[in-house]
Design an enzyme around this catalytic site. Structure first.
Site, PDB file in Angstrom:
ATOM      1  N   GLU A  92      41.892  45.041  44.932  1.00 45.93           N
ATOM      2  CA  GLU A  92      42.504  43.683  44.832  1.00 45.93           C
ATOM      3  C   GLU A  92      41.277  42.402  45.106  1.00 45.93           C
ATOM      4  O   GLU A  92      40.578  42.646  46.000  1.00 45.93           O
ATOM      5  CB  GLU A  92      43.685  43.469  45.647  1.00 45.93           C
ATOM      6  CG  GLU A  92      44.706  44.438  45.383  1.00 45.93           C
ATOM      7  CD  GLU A  92      45.798  44.463  46.338  1.00 45.93           C
ATOM      8  OE1 GLU A  92      46.654  45.234  45.874  1.00 45.93           O
ATOM      9  OE2 GLU A  92      45.920  43.723  47.243  1.00 45.93           O
ATOM     10  N   CYS A 131      38.714  35.551  47.038  1.00 45.02           N
ATOM     11  CA  CYS A 131      38.523  36.264  48.128  1.00 45.02           C
ATOM     12  C   CYS A 131      38.278  37.686  47.467  1.00 45.02           C
ATOM     13  O   CYS A 131      39.131  38.156  46.670  1.00 45.02           O
ATOM     14  CB  CYS A 131      39.707  36.396  48.956  1.00 45.02           C
ATOM     15  SG  CYS A 131      39.880  37.514  50.086  1.00 45.02           S
ATOM     16  N   CYS A 138      39.685  50.227  54.002  1.00 48.69           N
ATOM     17  CA  CYS A 138      39.038  49.983  55.197  1.00 48.69           C
ATOM     18  C   CYS A 138      38.845  51.139  56.463  1.00 48.69           C
ATOM     19  O   CYS A 138      40.020  51.771  56.749  1.00 48.69           O
ATOM     20  CB  CYS A 138      39.388  48.602  55.731  1.00 48.69           C
ATOM     21  SG  CYS A 138      38.035  48.042  57.062  1.00 48.69           S
ATOM     22  N   CYS A 142      42.073  47.875  62.046  1.00 52.09           N
ATOM     23  CA  CYS A 142      42.840  46.873  62.918  1.00 52.09           C
ATOM     24  C   CYS A 142      44.287  47.091  62.598  1.00 52.09           C
ATOM     25  O   CYS A 142      44.855  47.241  61.544  1.00 52.09           O
ATOM     26  CB  CYS A 142      42.449  45.516  62.324  1.00 52.09           C
ATOM     27  SG  CYS A 142      40.625  45.126  62.501  1.00 52.09           S
ATOM     28  N   CYS A 145      46.729  45.210  60.059  1.00 52.96           N
ATOM     29  CA  CYS A 145      46.062  44.792  58.664  1.00 52.96           C
ATOM     30  C   CYS A 145      46.394  46.087  57.675  1.00 52.96           C
ATOM     31  O   CYS A 145      46.378  46.987  58.036  1.00 52.96           O
ATOM     32  CB  CYS A 145      44.516  44.891  58.633  1.00 52.96           C
ATOM     33  SG  CYS A 145      43.799  44.737  57.137  1.00 52.96           S
ATOM     34  N   CYS A 362      46.223  37.090  54.141  1.00 49.80           N
ATOM     35  CA  CYS A 362      45.156  37.889  54.811  1.00 49.80           C
ATOM     36  C   CYS A 362      46.067  39.059  55.611  1.00 49.80           C
ATOM     37  O   CYS A 362      46.998  38.891  56.060  1.00 49.80           O
ATOM     38  CB  CYS A 362      44.712  36.893  55.850  1.00 49.80           C
ATOM     39  SG  CYS A 362      43.671  37.692  56.803  1.00 49.80           S
TER      40      CYS A 362
HETATM   41  S1  SF4 Z   1      41.337  43.293  59.223  1.00 54.32           S
HETATM   42 FE1  SF4 Z   1      41.737  45.060  57.864  1.00 54.32          FE
HETATM   43  S2  SF4 Z   1      39.890  44.682  56.354  1.00 54.32           S
HETATM   44 FE2  SF4 Z   1      39.329  43.736  58.175  1.00 54.32          FE
HETATM   45  S3  SF4 Z   1      38.061  44.926  59.373  1.00 54.32           S
HETATM   46 FE3  SF4 Z   1      40.089  45.112  59.927  1.00 54.32          FE
HETATM   47  S4  SF4 Z   1      41.289  46.886  59.037  1.00 54.32           S
HETATM   48 FE4  SF4 Z   1      39.347  46.231  57.701  1.00 54.32          FE
END
Ligand code: SF4
Length: 381
Positions: A92, A131, A138, A142, A145, A362
């Protein structure tokens, strides 16, 4: 001729690929301009090339690495493009118009550059930030996220990062200008540094898109070796955003697992050495999570940690991510945190929620289940 996808090649690499076809050197620049300046990915439409070369380019794989699968438009003008890969994976990217109410530090990043001639859109026009994603999923994990919760599929190639820009430009309204790029979509840009750096060089190439590096911001969770390379390779000209999210190792270890590898003192030391040009600042991103990192004591510690660094702080009330078990801080806590940090003299903004209803905000860019793909096909040309 080359195993690089055509969108990921520099003019000199086109020269090498075309030499084998007996084509003159200037064709390389022509093709590069068609792709990057004019956003044309159909060889048949490159009308100043000989027909035989157009046919050869088409036959040898000059196509977009993505097709647009879905376009979601939010009421605030934010557009999320869902891009499909030939093998079924999806990534995306998000177009975000900068309205007077945007009020976030990305806008502030742009305003740092308003003294740069020729880069400010006339007032009747709307600046748009794109963006882009740099990975399919990923690996950083985190906790707040969606991309992190899905895990890593694979890193995107430079051609795939640049193609998001080429494709997204087609979705600009007539009164909009794409003025800023942020590498803040799915993925950690410094996790596969070489492709990110190649994409940055392609996007800033004067014969192509020609973006100023000052208008591009790379966001990292704090991969210290990549941060050092980025600073050295681009002389600090590429904007930097750091997803800090906590002012101490105990809190940060809990919500940003990569902190265990590169703890705060190492990260802050790397930021202090980043060769930032005069009057530029690093954006510190701080997602406010209810009861986790949002007290006055956290704000005070944050200010102490950032002491001596040229920064602006971008507070992000956590966006809802299903199953995360974390909640956004209540609005009054967000306001109190902002006031506390700003009270120490820091520029501190609360990021406006953009594109909530299309999950484009975000931390909400996520993989649909089952869409992880590990391989990719390369064009043969
Ligand atoms: S916020 Fe999400 S996309 Fe960004 S580094 Fe952490 S896990 Fe990865």
């Amino acid at each position: 001729m080359s195993d690089l996808h055509p969108v990921g090649r520099f003019p000199e690499e086109w020269t090498a690929a075309l030499a084998a076809l007996g084509e003159p050197k200037y064709r390389a620049t022509q093709i590069f301009r068609w792709i990057h300046r004019r956003g044309e990915l159909e060889a048949a439409k490159m009308t100043d090339l000989p027909l035989a070369l157009r046919e050869r380019l088409a036959q040898d794989g000059l196509t977009s690495p993505f097709e647009v699968v879905e376009v979601h438009r939010a009421k605030d003008g934010t557009r999320k493009l869902v891009l499909g890969m030939p093998s079924g994976g999806r990534i995306e990217c998000v177009l975000i118009p900068m309205t007077p109410l945007s009020g976030d530090a990305d806008l502030a990043a742009a305003s740092d550059d308003d003294d740069e001639p020729g880069l400010v859109a006339p007032s009747e026009r709307t600046r748009v930030t794109l963006c882009v994603s740099t990975q399919f999923g990923c690996a950083m994990g985190c906790v707040f996220c969606a991309s992190g919760r899905a895990g890593l599929g694979r890193g995107l190639g430079a051609d795939e990062i640049v193609s998001q820009v080429i494709i997204a430009r087609r979705y600009l309204e007539p009164n909009e200008d794409l003025t800023n790029l942020v590498f803040m979509g799915m993925g950690e840009p410094l996790h596969h540094y070489d492709e990110t750096a190649r994409a940055l060089r392609l996007l800033t190439h004067p014969e192509g898109t020609g973006m100023s590096p000052r208008r591009i911001t790379v966001s990292t969770v704090g991969l210290v070796p990549g941060l050092k390379k980025l600073g050295a390779d681009f002389a600090g000209k590429v904007g930097l955003a750091v997803s800090l999210h906590a002012p101490d190792d105990v809190t940060r270890d809990r919500i940003v697992p990569m902190n265990k590898r590169y703890p705060l003192n190492e990260l802050i030391a790397a930021l202090k050495s980043y060769p930032l040009p005069r009057r530029r600042r690093i954006t510190i991103e701080y997602t406010l999570i209810d009861g986790v990192n949002d007290t006055d004591a956290h704000a005070d510690r944050l200010v102490r940690v950032l002491s001596g660094l040229p920064v602006k702080v971008n507070l992000i009330p956590m966006n809802p991510v299903e199953g995360s078990g974390f909640q956004a801080s209540p609005p009054e806590r967000v306001d109190a945190f902002q006031a506390r940090v700003a009270g120490y003299g820091y520029s501190c903004f609360v990021r406006a929620r953009r594109g909530d209803e299309v999950s484009a905000a975000c931390g909400q860019l996520a993989l649909a289940p089952g869409l992880i793909e590990l391989g990719r096909s390369r064009a043969p040309l």
